[in-house]
Design a protein around this motif. Sequence first.
Motif, mmCIF file in Angstrom:
data_model
loop_
_atom_site.group_PDB
_atom_site.id
_atom_site.type_symbol
_atom_site.label_atom_id
_atom_site.label_comp_id
_atom_site.label_asym_id
_atom_site.label_seq_id
_atom_site.Cartn_x
_atom_site.Cartn_y
_atom_site.Cartn_z
ATOM 1 N N ASP A 52 0.801 -1.227 0.000
ATOM 2 C CA ASP A 52 0.000 0.000 0.000
ATOM 3 C C ASP A 52 0.834 1.277 0.000
ATOM 4 O OD1 ASP A 52 -2.454 -1.339 -0.036
ATOM 5 O OD2 ASP A 52 -2.467 -1.559 2.141
ATOM 6 N N ILE A 53 2.146 1.140 -0.054
ATOM 7 C CA ILE A 53 2.998 2.331 0.023
ATOM 8 C C ILE A 53 2.771 3.288 -1.147
ATOM 9 C CG2 ILE A 53 5.417 3.092 -0.136
ATOM 10 C CD1 ILE A 53 6.105 0.894 1.863
ATOM 11 N N PRO A 54 2.721 2.813 -2.402
ATOM 12 C CA PRO A 54 2.480 3.763 -3.496
ATOM 13 C C PRO A 54 1.170 4.538 -3.340
ATOM 14 C CG PRO A 54 3.353 1.719 -4.371
ATOM 15 C CD PRO A 54 3.042 1.461 -2.928
ATOM 16 N N ALA A 55 0.100 3.846 -2.938
ATOM 17 C CA ALA A 55 -1.194 4.519 -2.773
ATOM 18 C C ALA A 55 -1.150 5.521 -1.634
ATOM 19 C CB ALA A 55 -2.297 3.491 -2.533
ATOM 20 N N ALA A 56 -0.461 5.175 -0.545
ATOM 21 C CA ALA A 56 -0.372 6.091 0.599
ATOM 22 C C ALA A 56 0.399 7.351 0.232
ATOM 23 C CB ALA A 56 0.281 5.378 1.779
ATOM 24 N N ILE A 57 1.504 7.175 -0.465
ATOM 25 C CA ILE A 57 2.294 8.344 -0.876
ATOM 26 C C ILE A 57 1.501 9.206 -1.845
ATOM 27 C CG2 ILE A 57 4.362 9.044 -2.153
ATOM 28 C CD1 ILE A 57 5.830 6.694 -0.859
ATOM 29 N N ALA A 58 0.747 8.568 -2.723
ATOM 30 C CA ALA A 58 -0.103 9.321 -3.666
ATOM 31 C C ALA A 58 -1.139 10.155 -2.929
ATOM 32 C CB ALA A 58 -0.772 8.369 -4.639
ATOM 33 N N LYS A 59 -1.510 9.725 -1.702
ATOM 34 C CA LYS A 59 -2.479 10.472 -0.888
ATOM 35 C C LYS A 59 -1.805 11.528 -0.016
ATOM 36 C CE LYS A 59 -6.669 8.631 -1.602
ATOM 37 N NZ LYS A 59 -7.959 9.363 -1.693
ATOM 38 N N GLY A 60 -0.503 11.687 -0.165
ATOM 39 C CA GLY A 60 0.182 12.755 0.552
ATOM 40 C C GLY A 60 1.005 12.340 1.746
ATOM 41 N N VAL A 61 1.124 11.038 2.007
ATOM 42 C CA VAL A 61 1.924 10.575 3.139
ATOM 43 C C VAL A 61 3.403 10.888 2.893
ATOM 44 C CG1 VAL A 61 2.806 8.483 4.256
ATOM 45 C CG2 VAL A 61 0.345 8.794 3.946
ATOM 46 N N LYS A 62 4.054 11.447 3.907
ATOM 47 C CA LYS A 62 5.473 11.814 3.794
ATOM 48 C C LYS A 62 6.383 10.956 4.666
ATOM 49 C CE LYS A 62 4.842 15.200 0.898
ATOM 50 N NZ LYS A 62 5.222 14.993 -0.524
ATOM 51 N N ARG A 63 5.779 10.168 5.582
ATOM 52 C CA ARG A 63 6.601 9.275 6.408
ATOM 53 C C ARG A 63 5.844 7.980 6.644
ATOM 54 N NH1 ARG A 63 8.002 12.074 11.416
ATOM 55 N NH2 ARG A 63 6.432 10.846 12.498
ATOM 56 N N ILE A 64 6.574 6.881 6.550
ATOM 57 C CA ILE A 64 5.982 5.545 6.631
ATOM 58 C C ILE A 64 6.710 4.731 7.680
ATOM 59 C CG2 ILE A 64 5.711 3.360 5.353
ATOM 60 C CD1 ILE A 64 5.592 5.336 2.805
ATOM 61 N N GLU A 65 5.952 4.093 8.567
ATOM 62 C CA GLU A 65 6.537 3.059 9.422
ATOM 63 C C GLU A 65 6.377 1.737 8.692
ATOM 64 O OE1 GLU A 65 6.284 0.702 13.679
ATOM 65 O OE2 GLU A 65 4.790 2.233 13.260
ATOM 66 N N LEU A 66 7.484 1.106 8.362
ATOM 67 C CA LEU A 66 7.483 -0.110 7.553
ATOM 68 C C LEU A 66 7.546 -1.332 8.455
ATOM 69 C CD1 LEU A 66 7.613 -1.328 4.669
ATOM 70 C CD2 LEU A 66 10.104 -1.202 4.859
ATOM 71 N N CYS A 67 6.525 -2.204 8.324
ATOM 72 C CA CYS A 67 6.393 -3.380 9.180
ATOM 73 C C CYS A 67 6.043 -4.612 8.351
ATOM 74 C CB CYS A 67 5.251 -3.199 10.187
ATOM 75 S SG CYS A 67 5.357 -1.753 11.248
ATOM 76 N N ASP A 68 6.100 -5.758 8.992
ATOM 77 C CA ASP A 68 5.450 -6.980 8.550
ATOM 78 C C ASP A 68 4.540 -7.411 9.700
ATOM 79 O OD1 ASP A 68 4.790 -9.213 7.092
ATOM 80 O OD2 ASP A 68 6.768 -10.145 7.162
ATOM 81 N N ASN A 69 3.618 -8.325 9.442
ATOM 82 C CA ASN A 69 2.838 -8.975 10.512
ATOM 83 C C ASN A 69 2.133 -7.999 11.453
ATOM 84 O OD1 ASN A 69 3.632 -11.646 9.728
ATOM 85 N ND2 ASN A 69 5.626 -11.269 10.675
ATOM 86 N N LEU A 70 1.308 -7.137 10.910
ATOM 87 C CA LEU A 70 0.609 -6.176 11.769
ATOM 88 C C LEU A 70 -0.400 -6.844 12.697
ATOM 89 C CD1 LEU A 70 0.049 -3.050 9.490
ATOM 90 C CD2 LEU A 70 1.632 -3.323 11.402
ATOM 91 N N THR A 71 -0.785 -8.078 12.400
ATOM 92 C CA THR A 71 -1.705 -8.781 13.301
ATOM 93 C C THR A 71 -1.087 -9.003 14.682
ATOM 94 O OG1 THR A 71 -0.959 -10.899 12.402
ATOM 95 C CG2 THR A 71 -2.996 -9.974 11.492
ATOM 96 N N VAL A 72 0.246 -8.990 14.768
ATOM 97 C CA VAL A 72 0.910 -9.105 16.078
ATOM 98 C C VAL A 72 1.560 -7.788 16.476
ATOM 99 C CG1 VAL A 72 1.271 -11.583 15.866
ATOM 100 C CG2 VAL A 72 3.080 -10.029 15.091
ATOM 101 N N GLY A 73 1.161 -6.705 15.813
ATOM 102 C CA GLY A 73 1.673 -5.388 16.170
ATOM 103 C C GLY A 73 2.888 -4.934 15.386
ATOM 104 N N GLY A 74 3.307 -5.760 14.407
ATOM 105 C CA GLY A 74 4.420 -5.366 13.541
ATOM 106 C C GLY A 74 5.723 -6.039 13.908
ATOM 107 N N THR A 75 6.367 -6.646 12.899
ATOM 108 C CA THR A 75 7.707 -7.206 13.058
ATOM 109 C C THR A 75 8.572 -6.718 11.901
ATOM 110 O OG1 THR A 75 7.114 -9.224 11.862
ATOM 111 C CG2 THR A 75 6.897 -9.276 14.268
ATOM 112 N N THR A 76 9.866 -6.984 11.986
ATOM 113 C CA THR A 76 10.800 -6.518 10.965
ATOM 114 C C THR A 76 10.461 -7.139 9.607
ATOM 115 O OG1 THR A 76 12.515 -6.425 12.667
ATOM 116 C CG2 THR A 76 13.231 -6.282 10.370
ATOM 117 N N PRO A 77 10.306 -6.324 8.573
ATOM 118 C CA PRO A 77 10.056 -6.873 7.234
ATOM 119 C C PRO A 77 11.328 -7.469 6.635
ATOM 120 C CG PRO A 77 10.068 -4.472 7.168
ATOM 121 C CD PRO A 77 10.275 -4.861 8.599
ATOM 122 N N SER A 78 11.165 -8.163 5.517
ATOM 123 C CA SER A 78 12.313 -8.791 4.862
ATOM 124 C C SER A 78 13.252 -7.740 4.280
ATOM 125 C CB SER A 78 11.842 -9.719 3.747
ATOM 126 O OG SER A 78 11.404 -8.960 2.631
ATOM 127 N N ALA A 79 14.485 -8.176 3.993
ATOM 128 C CA ALA A 79 15.472 -7.277 3.396
ATOM 129 C C ALA A 79 14.975 -6.736 2.063
ATOM 130 C CB ALA A 79 16.796 -8.018 3.216
#
Length: 211
Positions: A12-39
């Motif tokens: 969803d990053i491209p769509a979020a930036i298109a809506k004006g987002v300037k900073r993103i917290e990048l996660c995986d596994n948001l069902t557990v509150g977020g873990t480190t995403p892959s390289a």
Amino acid sequence: MLKEFCAENFTDIPAAIAKGVKRIELCDNLTVGGTTPSAGVIENAISYAHDHGAQIMTIIRPRGGNFVYNDYELKIMETDLVEAKKFGTDGVVIGCLTEDGWLDEEALEVLIDRAVGLQITFHMAFDAMPTEMQYEAIDWLAERGVDRILTHGGPAGTPISDNYQHLRELISYANGRLMILPGGGVNFENADEVAEMLGVTEVHGTRIVDI
């Protein structure tokens, strides 16, 4: 007002930036509150965001569950942080506690040292701390150059409006030494109200823009 979008992977990053987002917290596994995403996710998300005028804050969290980590997990976090830094992340999102709910000072000092030159957010592990410890934690984190604390201001699942009073107290106590970043239940429908009620210029959420 800066709206920080909490992204699960790249999708969803491209769509979020298109809506004006300037900073993103990048996660995986948001069902557990977020873990480190892959390289691969980290590398490509940073590349895309930087090409489109946005920043990436990479969460460094090896698993869901509590925020008390053993030595192996801390080594994993240290390696992940160093790798994210190599890819050009603008910042990292970290949080480590001890069994009694205080900051894991030793672990945090290692991670903060590795994060020199990056923005640092202390994540919602803050909300797992006893309330009476939170003020001293603000002192400790501010003294070590942490930029912001992401907090719901109360128990997960409560409406953020129920926590306005505590959030105001935290913001007042921080007194500009670091940013108290409201999150958890903040979305595109109530973000402006939350910012106005708390007098903040940054808000955070998975639905902070309508995509």
